[in-house]
Design an enzyme around this catalytic site. Structure first.
Site, PDB file in Angstrom:
ATOM      1  N   GLU A 157       3.488  -5.997   7.507  1.00 24.12           N
ATOM      2  CA  GLU A 157       2.849  -4.913   8.254  1.00 24.12           C
ATOM      3  C   GLU A 157       3.329  -4.764   9.689  1.00 24.12           C
ATOM      4  OE1 GLU A 157      -0.028  -5.737   4.885  1.00 24.12           O
ATOM      5  OE2 GLU A 157       1.336  -6.890   6.145  1.00 24.12           O
ATOM      6  N   ALA A 198       0.843  -1.190   0.000  1.00 21.75           N
ATOM      7  CA  ALA A 198       0.000   0.000   0.000  1.00 21.75           C
ATOM      8  C   ALA A 198       0.876   1.236   0.000  1.00 21.75           C
ATOM      9  CB  ALA A 198      -0.907  -0.009   1.228  1.00 21.75           C
ATOM     10  N   GLY A 217      -0.564  -5.082   0.950  1.00 23.59           N
ATOM     11  CA  GLY A 217      -1.799  -5.004   0.179  1.00 23.59           C
ATOM     12  C   GLY A 217      -1.721  -5.691  -1.163  1.00 23.59           C
ATOM     13  N   GLU A 254      -2.407  -9.245  -0.423  1.00 25.93           N
ATOM     14  CA  GLU A 254      -3.827  -9.318  -0.064  1.00 25.93           C
ATOM     15  C   GLU A 254      -4.711  -9.257  -1.304  1.00 25.93           C
ATOM     16  OE1 GLU A 254      -4.363  -7.495   4.320  1.00 25.93           O
ATOM     17  OE2 GLU A 254      -3.336  -6.150   2.922  1.00 25.93           O
TER      18      GLU A 254
END
Length: 260
Positions: A135, A66, A112, A115
């Site tokens: 993360e 991200a 992300g 994900e």
């Protein structure tokens, strides 16, 4: 529709969506997440699209994570809203599409990015791919469904280790874990994805949509996946695709599914 951060192309009943932020290693900012939602929605509603492939531009990354600069100063409520909105707009949305989605993981798929790949219906990786959820090294946890989908795909123990160490695994390990279905060269990754997609397009899109729903039901709380399967199985008997498929089988010919 014109996009700032993604490219789309449709050919032979396959829509390929390419995240096009190579200078940012295709990192997911909020604009890109919204554009992906729109692109997936358009492809899912396009009768000519029977399979969607998602990949990243360049040779380094699928999605390297991200865009941290967007939320580094968020407070608790803003962080919670970020995760909730992202899951709704993109990650859960992709998982529940009625059109099959293949992730072509062509390089780094971190945070992300992994994900997003896990939200797809299955994954093909290039042999230079690296995957991980880093993360906790930033003082946060995966917020776009990573704790849930990684556990479903690789098991609790491996998911716990990957999340807690914040480390990366290579494509071979990801294949051994069951995180990706196939590993190939970067040069051949889209070719292999399109080859698999071509096999999917030969089958009933109506039945495939119902199968996606039934498989997804097995991971939902307070939902009996067997009941969903039974109802979906029965519903198939009322479709034109079922009539065509069974007729073609009995007539010993290739089915020409109308998608209805």
């Amino acid at each position: 529709m014109n996009f700032n951060n993604i490219l789309t192309e449709t050919s032979n009943n396959i829509t390929t969506i390419t995240i096009n932020r190579p200078k940012k290693l295709n990192a997911l900012n909020q604009e890109t997440i919204q554009e992906l939602h729109s692109a997936f929605k358009l492809a899912n509603e396009d009768a000519q699209t029977k399979v969607i492939i998602i990949t990243g531009s360049g040779e380094k990354a699928f999605v390297a994570g991200a865009d941290i600069s967007e939320f580094a100063d968020f407070n608790v409520s803003e962080g919670e809203a970020l995760a909730a909105n992202g899951q709704k707009i993109l990650f859960d949305f992709v998982e529940n599409l009625t059109t099959p989605v293949i992730a072509a993981v062509n390089g780094f798929a971190l945070g992300g990015g992994l994900e997003l790949a896990m939200a797809c219906h299955f994954r093909v990786a290039s042999d230079n791919a690296k995957m991980g959820l880093p993360e906790v090294s930033l003082g946060v946890i995966p917020g776009y469904g990573g704790t849930q989908r990684l556990t479903q795909l690789v098991g609790k123990g491996r998911a716990m280790e990957m999340i807690m160490t914040a480390g990366m695994i290579d494509a071979k390990t990801a294949h051994n874990y069951g995180l990706v279905n196939h590993v190939t060269t970067q040069e051949d990754i889209l070719y292999l994805c399109k080859k698999i997609a071509g096999k999917i397009t030969n089958n009933s899109s109506v039945a495939i949509a119902k199968a996606i729903n039934a498989v997804n039901a097995s991971h939902k709380t307070n939902v009996n996946g067997f009941d969903i399967e039974i109802k979906a199985f029965g519903a198939c008997f009322g479709t034109e695709d079922f009539t065509e498929g069974t007729t073609a089988f009995l007539e010993k010919r290739k089915a020409n599914f109308p998608g209805k």
